[in-house]
Design a protein around this motif. Structure first.
Motif, PDB file in Angstrom:
ATOM      1  N   THR A 295      25.886  58.431  45.141  1.00  0.00           N
ATOM      2  CA  THR A 295      26.367  58.440  46.525  1.00  0.00           C
ATOM      3  C   THR A 295      25.373  57.679  47.398  1.00  0.00           C
ATOM      4  OG1 THR A 295      25.129  60.400  47.165  1.00  0.00           O
ATOM      5  CG2 THR A 295      27.320  60.763  46.220  1.00  0.00           C
ATOM      6  N   GLU A 296      25.810  57.394  48.613  1.00  0.00           N
ATOM      7  CA  GLU A 296      24.937  56.699  49.570  1.00  0.00           C
ATOM      8  C   GLU A 296      23.689  57.521  49.902  1.00  0.00           C
ATOM      9  OE1 GLU A 296      28.743  54.568  51.829  1.00  0.00           O
ATOM     10  OE2 GLU A 296      28.047  56.580  52.373  1.00  0.00           O
ATOM     11  N   THR A 297      23.742  58.823  49.624  1.00  0.00           N
ATOM     12  CA  THR A 297      22.595  59.695  49.954  1.00  0.00           C
ATOM     13  C   THR A 297      21.612  59.820  48.789  1.00  0.00           C
ATOM     14  OG1 THR A 297      23.714  61.649  49.074  1.00  0.00           O
ATOM     15  CG2 THR A 297      24.103  61.146  51.402  1.00  0.00           C
ATOM     16  N   ALA A 298      21.927  59.181  47.673  1.00  0.00           N
ATOM     17  CA  ALA A 298      21.087  59.374  46.478  1.00  0.00           C
ATOM     18  C   ALA A 298      19.688  58.808  46.691  1.00  0.00           C
ATOM     19  CB  ALA A 298      21.744  58.709  45.270  1.00  0.00           C
ATOM     20  N   LYS A 299      18.715  59.512  46.129  1.00  0.00           N
ATOM     21  CA  LYS A 299      17.323  59.041  46.176  1.00  0.00           C
ATOM     22  C   LYS A 299      16.716  59.222  44.799  1.00  0.00           C
ATOM     23  CE  LYS A 299      16.022  59.561  51.009  1.00  0.00           C
ATOM     24  NZ  LYS A 299      17.273  58.921  51.340  1.00  0.00           N
ATOM     25  N   PHE A 300      16.237  58.117  44.249  1.00  0.00           N
ATOM     26  CA  PHE A 300      15.650  58.140  42.915  1.00  0.00           C
ATOM     27  C   PHE A 300      14.142  58.000  43.025  1.00  0.00           C
ATOM     28  CE2 PHE A 300      19.962  56.658  42.631  1.00  0.00           C
ATOM     29  CZ  PHE A 300      20.468  57.308  41.525  1.00  0.00           C
ATOM     30  N   GLY A 301      13.415  58.656  42.158  1.00  0.00           N
ATOM     31  CA  GLY A 301      11.967  58.504  42.211  1.00  0.00           C
ATOM     32  C   GLY A 301      11.289  59.100  40.999  1.00  0.00           C
ATOM     33  N   GLN A 302      10.090  58.611  40.758  1.00  0.00           N
ATOM     34  CA  GLN A 302       9.224  59.173  39.701  1.00  0.00           C
ATOM     35  C   GLN A 302       7.924  59.590  40.389  1.00  0.00           C
ATOM     36  OE1 GLN A 302      11.964  58.378  36.513  1.00  0.00           O
ATOM     37  NE2 GLN A 302      10.155  59.649  36.552  1.00  0.00           N
ATOM     38  N   PRO A 303       7.980  60.719  41.115  1.00  0.00           N
ATOM     39  CA  PRO A 303       6.810  61.116  41.918  1.00  0.00           C
ATOM     40  C   PRO A 303       5.770  61.923  41.167  1.00  0.00           C
ATOM     41  CG  PRO A 303       8.640  62.581  42.373  1.00  0.00           C
ATOM     42  CD  PRO A 303       9.123  61.621  41.321  1.00  0.00           C
TER      43      PRO A 303
END
Ligand code: HXC
Length: 258
Positions: free
Chosen positions: A123-131
């Motif tokens: 979705t437009e709200t998706a946030k991906f990360g490897q924190p």
């Protein structure tokens, strides 16, 4: 069987597995990963199921491995427990297509889980990360390997070293996700993709999945040979005859997985 941390629904030919630990933003703990592995193996073995959708909530696909569960573990516990490896193996063994439908956070192990699927609709709200770097560790479920293959070294390094998140627009531009859709359309879009896949010959579907995945494992020459052999072998199926006859007769093919 009844699960506590996931919800499994099978409707027509599609199994939808929803990660369901809302209080922890679907953080992946041992129970969730065990249940997820079991549900994936069951869906793969269920003759009725032709495609699997893996999803989370509007706020989080999964915010990573469960930090509270992990935080006090020793090296020996992590090492001898082969932390998360059995679950990761289970996802990799699924032969049927698995679509990740991602809304909100897909971080750490959540991002890695999405990348283990065959493709990602976000979705437009998706946030991906490897924190993980912010926690004094690094990715441990494939993030350094898979993210690099998805988006290239520069962006992968940036994500792993700074711990920054990638929004949906950047993720689509970088090739991490295949499509971005408005939040309320996520499951409709994933379902349409799954229904399309379910219409095909399962023999060809699994061959296509194996051939694409092979490209990560081998040289171009070997990969091309593998593809060609699978392609040739599909001419032994009734579905190939049906698919090509249907095209010429200008009708929809009726595949029977034979
Ligand atoms: C355990 C988690 C969690 C996690 C969120 N929660 N992420 N619990 N493990 N990974 C819990 C919070 O503690 C909180 O519960 C509740 O979920 C809501 O989270 P908030 O932080 O209050 O929400 P918000 O302020 O909206 O922030 C969302 C967020 C943040 C940006 C996603 O939660 C966050 O940074 N989470 C951690 C992300 C992360 O570092 N992931 C990588 C994990 S390591 P309580 O009860 O406290 O209110 C990893 C390694 C994989 O994945 C390799 C393994 C082999």
């Amino acid at each position: 069987m009844a699960y506590e941390t996931i919800i499994v629904e099978v409707e027509d030919h599609v199994a939808t597995i929803t990660l369901n630990r809302p209080d922890a933003l679907n953080a992946l703990n041992a129970q969730l990963l065990a249940e997820l592995s079991k549900a994936l193996i069951e869906a793969d073995a269920n003759d009725k199921v032709r495609c699997i959708i893996l999803t989370g909530s509007a706020k989080a696909f999964a915010a990573g491995a469960d930090i509270k569960e992990m935080s006090e573990k020793s090296f020996v516990e992590m090492f001898l427990g082969d932390f998360f490896e059995p679950a990761i193996e289970a996802v990799g063994r699924v032969r049927k297509p698995v679509i990740a439908a991602v809304s909100g956070y897909a971080l750490g192990g959540g991002c890695e889980l999405a990348m283990m699927c065959d493709f990602i609709i976000a979705t437009e709200t998706a946030k991906f990360g490897q924190p993980e770097i912010n926690l004094g560790v690094i990715a441990g479920m494939g993030g350094t390997q898979r993210l690099t293959r998805y988006v290239g070294k520069s962006k992968a390094m940036d994500m792993h070293l700074t711990g920054r998140f990638m929004d949906a627009e950047e993720a689509e531009r970088s090739g991490l996700v295949s499509r971005v859709v408005p939040a309320k359309k996520l499951m409709e879009e994933a379902r349409q993709a799954a229904d399309k896949i379910a219409e095909k010959s399962m023999v060809a579907t699994i061959a296509a999945k194996q051939a694409v995945n092979r490209s990560y494992e081998t040289t171009l020459t070997e990969g091309l040979l593998f593809e060609r052999r699978l392609f040739h072998s599909l001419f032994a199926t009734e579905d190939q005859k049906e698919g090509m006859a249907a095209f010429q007769e200008k009708r929809t093919a009726q595949f029977r997985d034979r």
